[in-house]
Design a protein around this motif. Structure first.
Motif, PDB file in Angstrom:
ATOM      1  N   LYS A  84     -10.638  -1.516  -0.669  1.00  0.00           N
ATOM      2  CA  LYS A  84     -10.390  -0.410   0.309  1.00  0.00           C
ATOM      3  C   LYS A  84     -10.692  -1.068   1.621  1.00  0.00           C
ATOM      4  O   LYS A  84      -9.693  -0.611   2.527  1.00  0.00           O
ATOM      5  CB  LYS A  84     -11.241   0.749  -0.059  1.00  0.00           C
ATOM      6  CG  LYS A  84     -11.212   1.899   0.781  1.00  0.00           C
ATOM      7  CD  LYS A  84     -11.978   3.039   0.424  1.00  0.00           C
ATOM      8  CE  LYS A  84     -11.719   4.299   1.632  1.00  0.00           C
ATOM      9  NZ  LYS A  84     -12.715   5.514   1.646  1.00  0.00           N
ATOM     10  N   TYR A  95      -8.817   8.919  -8.424  1.00  0.00           N
ATOM     11  CA  TYR A  95      -8.087   8.491  -7.189  1.00  0.00           C
ATOM     12  C   TYR A  95      -8.742   8.938  -5.750  1.00  0.00           C
ATOM     13  O   TYR A  95      -9.659   9.899  -6.134  1.00  0.00           O
ATOM     14  CB  TYR A  95      -6.758   9.188  -6.844  1.00  0.00           C
ATOM     15  CG  TYR A  95      -5.637   8.484  -8.067  1.00  0.00           C
ATOM     16  CD1 TYR A  95      -4.817   7.415  -7.746  1.00  0.00           C
ATOM     17  CD2 TYR A  95      -5.372   9.044  -9.380  1.00  0.00           C
ATOM     18  CE1 TYR A  95      -3.808   7.118  -8.639  1.00  0.00           C
ATOM     19  CE2 TYR A  95      -4.485   8.771 -10.147  1.00  0.00           C
ATOM     20  CZ  TYR A  95      -3.771   7.671  -9.963  1.00  0.00           C
ATOM     21  OH  TYR A  95      -2.922   7.250 -10.949  1.00  0.00           O
ATOM     22  N   SER A 119       0.780   5.786   0.711  1.00  0.00           N
ATOM     23  CA  SER A 119       0.026   7.069   0.923  1.00  0.00           C
ATOM     24  C   SER A 119      -0.482   7.608  -0.079  1.00  0.00           C
ATOM     25  O   SER A 119       0.489   8.400  -0.993  1.00  0.00           O
ATOM     26  CB  SER A 119       0.944   7.968   1.942  1.00  0.00           C
ATOM     27  OG  SER A 119      -0.037   8.962   2.338  1.00  0.00           O
ATOM     28  N   GLU A 120      -1.843   7.943  -0.311  1.00  0.00           N
ATOM     29  CA  GLU A 120      -2.501   8.306  -1.566  1.00  0.00           C
ATOM     30  C   GLU A 120      -2.091   9.920  -1.596  1.00  0.00           C
ATOM     31  O   GLU A 120      -2.256  10.729  -0.513  1.00  0.00           O
ATOM     32  CB  GLU A 120      -3.856   8.085  -1.765  1.00  0.00           C
ATOM     33  CG  GLU A 120      -4.013   6.485  -1.713  1.00  0.00           C
ATOM     34  CD  GLU A 120      -5.442   6.047  -1.682  1.00  0.00           C
ATOM     35  OE1 GLU A 120      -6.252   6.825  -0.891  1.00  0.00           O
ATOM     36  OE2 GLU A 120      -5.726   4.944  -2.144  1.00  0.00           O
ATOM     37  N   TYR A 141      -3.690  -1.181  -6.683  1.00  0.00           N
ATOM     38  CA  TYR A 141      -2.291  -1.066  -6.793  1.00  0.00           C
ATOM     39  C   TYR A 141      -1.369  -2.148  -6.246  1.00  0.00           C
ATOM     40  O   TYR A 141      -1.916  -2.912  -5.253  1.00  0.00           O
ATOM     41  CB  TYR A 141      -1.919   0.208  -5.618  1.00  0.00           C
ATOM     42  CG  TYR A 141      -0.463   0.572  -5.501  1.00  0.00           C
ATOM     43  CD1 TYR A 141       0.312   1.172  -6.134  1.00  0.00           C
ATOM     44  CD2 TYR A 141      -0.295   0.146  -4.108  1.00  0.00           C
ATOM     45  CE1 TYR A 141       1.583   1.458  -5.731  1.00  0.00           C
ATOM     46  CE2 TYR A 141       1.315   0.439  -3.798  1.00  0.00           C
ATOM     47  CZ  TYR A 141       1.794   1.114  -4.735  1.00  0.00           C
ATOM     48  OH  TYR A 141       3.559   1.719  -4.391  1.00  0.00           O
ATOM     49  N   SER A 174       1.020  -1.225  -0.167  1.00  0.00           N
ATOM     50  CA  SER A 174      -0.179   0.003   0.128  1.00  0.00           C
ATOM     51  C   SER A 174       0.785   1.352  -0.205  1.00  0.00           C
ATOM     52  O   SER A 174       1.734   1.120   0.105  1.00  0.00           O
ATOM     53  CB  SER A 174      -0.865  -0.135   1.270  1.00  0.00           C
ATOM     54  OG  SER A 174      -0.237  -0.071   2.586  1.00  0.00           O
ATOM     55  N   ASN A 199      -4.866  -0.095  -1.955  1.00  0.00           N
ATOM     56  CA  ASN A 199      -5.323   1.264  -2.608  1.00  0.00           C
ATOM     57  C   ASN A 199      -6.065   0.654  -3.998  1.00  0.00           C
ATOM     58  O   ASN A 199      -5.459  -0.330  -4.635  1.00  0.00           O
ATOM     59  CB  ASN A 199      -3.995   1.670  -3.153  1.00  0.00           C
ATOM     60  CG  ASN A 199      -3.175   2.175  -1.737  1.00  0.00           C
ATOM     61  OD1 ASN A 199      -2.072   1.515  -1.506  1.00  0.00           O
ATOM     62  ND2 ASN A 199      -3.577   3.075  -1.181  1.00  0.00           N
ATOM     63  N   THR A 200      -6.957   1.376  -4.402  1.00  0.00           N
ATOM     64  CA  THR A 200      -7.554   1.273  -5.741  1.00  0.00           C
ATOM     65  C   THR A 200      -7.677   2.443  -6.476  1.00  0.00           C
ATOM     66  O   THR A 200      -7.536   3.864  -6.078  1.00  0.00           O
ATOM     67  CB  THR A 200      -8.970   0.683  -5.790  1.00  0.00           C
ATOM     68  OG1 THR A 200      -9.767   1.527  -4.919  1.00  0.00           O
ATOM     69  CG2 THR A 200      -8.985  -0.619  -4.906  1.00  0.00           C
ATOM     70  N   ARG A 201      -7.831   2.536  -7.833  1.00  0.00           N
ATOM     71  CA  ARG A 201      -8.346   3.795  -8.406  1.00  0.00           C
ATOM     72  C   ARG A 201      -9.196   3.291  -9.725  1.00  0.00           C
ATOM     73  O   ARG A 201      -9.473   2.112 -10.055  1.00  0.00           O
ATOM     74  CB  ARG A 201      -7.164   4.485  -9.120  1.00  0.00           C
ATOM     75  CG  ARG A 201      -6.448   3.453 -10.203  1.00  0.00           C
ATOM     76  CD  ARG A 201      -5.024   4.210 -10.832  1.00  0.00           C
ATOM     77  NE  ARG A 201      -4.436   3.483 -11.813  1.00  0.00           N
ATOM     78  CZ  ARG A 201      -3.417   3.798 -12.497  1.00  0.00           C
ATOM     79  NH1 ARG A 201      -2.789   4.758 -12.172  1.00  0.00           N
ATOM     80  NH2 ARG A 201      -3.085   2.938 -13.596  1.00  0.00           N
TER      81      ARG A 201
END
Length: 277
Positions: free
Chosen positions: A178, A270, A80-81, A202, A78, A183-185
Motif C-alpha cells: 500500500k 478491502y 479507485s477502491e 491487484y 491501480s 491495491n491489495t486485499r
C-alpha cells in the motif's frame, strides 16, 4: 486464525463473482484456466499451527543493479477502491476494522522499510513488489498466535524482525505494498480443519497487462510450478479484475508470488471496508 467452527456463516447474495486461475509456466499464453477460488495445498503441507519457523526458500530473490535497471519491467496498475454502505455481520465488521487499523499503523515506519528494501521512494513496479515479497519471506519467522482477535500493527511486526502468524504476514505485506501505491486485499479462508489469511495484489483489469505481470513472475521464479491468480468479475458488465496471490505458500517447494491457493470458504476484506463472501 480461529478455527472454522468458531464462526457462524451467513449466506448473502453479492453481485460479484469470484473465480481463480492458474498460469502453467510451460504454456503461458494459452489462456485462462478457471477453477474454484481456492486451490489444494501441495502434498505434505501442514496446518499453520504445526509449521516451524524456517528460512524461506526463494527462487530468483537475488537483486542486482542490472536487474533493477532493466527496461520493460511491467508497471502495476491501480484503481479507485470502492466504499461500501452495506451492513455486514458484526464479526465481519470487526475483522475488517482490525485489518484496516493494523495495515495503516505506523505508516512512516512502513515507508522507511520500503526504502530499505527497494532503495526507492517512488516509481515502483512489479520488480519492486517482488523485492518486498522476497525480503519479507526471507526474514519471516512463524509464531502461532492463540489470540486470533488481536492484530499487531504493521510497524510493530517490522520492528519485531518479522515474527508472527498469517494475520501478521497479511497485514505487513499489505502495508508495504500500500505504501508503494498498490491495491491489495486480505482474504481469510476456512476449511474443516483450520483457517488461514493471505494477501493479494491487484494487477489490473486488462487481461494482456495482467498476463504481462504473470509472465514476469514466471520468468523471475523459474522453479515455480505455476503462477496462481484470481479473477473478480464486476457487476453490470463493468469488467474483470485480476489479483495475484501474495501468500507465503509458493509451489514446487519454493516461495514465490502467485503460489498455490489455500483451500477453503473465503471472505475478502478491502481497504475501504468492502467485504465480499
Amino acid at each position: 486464525m480461529v478455527h472454522v467452527k468458531a464462526l457462524k456463516f451467513i449466506v448473502l447474495i453479492f453481485l460479484v463473482s469470484l473465480t481463480a486461475g492458474c498460469m502453467d509456466i510451460g504454456n503461458l499464453k494459452e489462456g485462462l484456466v478457471a477453477d474454484g477460488m481456492n486451490k489444494l495445498l501441495p502434498e505434505g503441507t501442514v496446518p499453520e499451527e504445526e509449521l516451524e519457523a524456517e528460512e524461506a526458500d526463494l527462487v530468483g530473490s537475488v537483486e542486482s543493479a542490472e536487474s533493477i535497471a532493466s527496461p520493460g519491467i511491467p508497471e502495476v496498475p491501480s484503481y479507485s477502491e470502492e466504499k461500501s454502505g452495506a451492513v455486514y455481520p458484526k464479526e465481519y465488521r470487526l475483522l475488517s476494522l482490525n485489518f484496516r487499523r493494523a495495515i495503516g499503523a505506523g505508516e512512516e515506519r512502513t515507508g522507511e522499510e520500503v526504502y530499505n528494501i527497494t532503495g526507492k521512494t517512488s516509481g515502483y513496479n512489479i520488480e519492486d513488489a517482488c523485492a518486498v515479497y522476497n525480503y519479507v519471506n526471507r526474514n519471516w519467522q512463524y509464531r502461532y498466535d492463540k489470540n486470533a482477535e488481536f492484530f499487531f500493527g504493521a510497524s510493530q511486526t517490522i520492528d519485531s524482525g518479522y515474527i508472527g502468524d498469517c494475520d501478521d504476514y497479511s497485514i505487513v505485506m499489505s502495508a508495504l505494498l500500500k505504501n508503494m501505491g498498490f491495491n491489495t486485499r486480505v482474504v481469510t479462508a476456512y476449511n474443516e480443519s483450520y483457517g488461514h489469511a493471505y494477501p493479494e495484489l491487484y494487477i489490473g483489469d486488462d487481461r494482456d497487462a495482467a498476463y504481462g505481470i504473470l509472465d514476469y513472475i514466471a520468468e523471475r521464479y523459474p522453479s515455480a510450478e505455476n503462477v496462481w491468480y484470481s479473477e473478480r468479475v464486476l457487476e453490470d458488465g463493468q469488467g474483470t479484475q485480476y489479483w495475484l496471490n501474495f501468500d507465503w505458500s509458493g509451489s514446487n517447494g519454493y516461495r514465490h508470488p502467485g503460489g498455490v491457493y489455500f483451500q477453503g470458504a473465503s471472505i475478502i476484506y478491502y481497504p475501504n471496508g468492502l467485504v465480499e463472501f
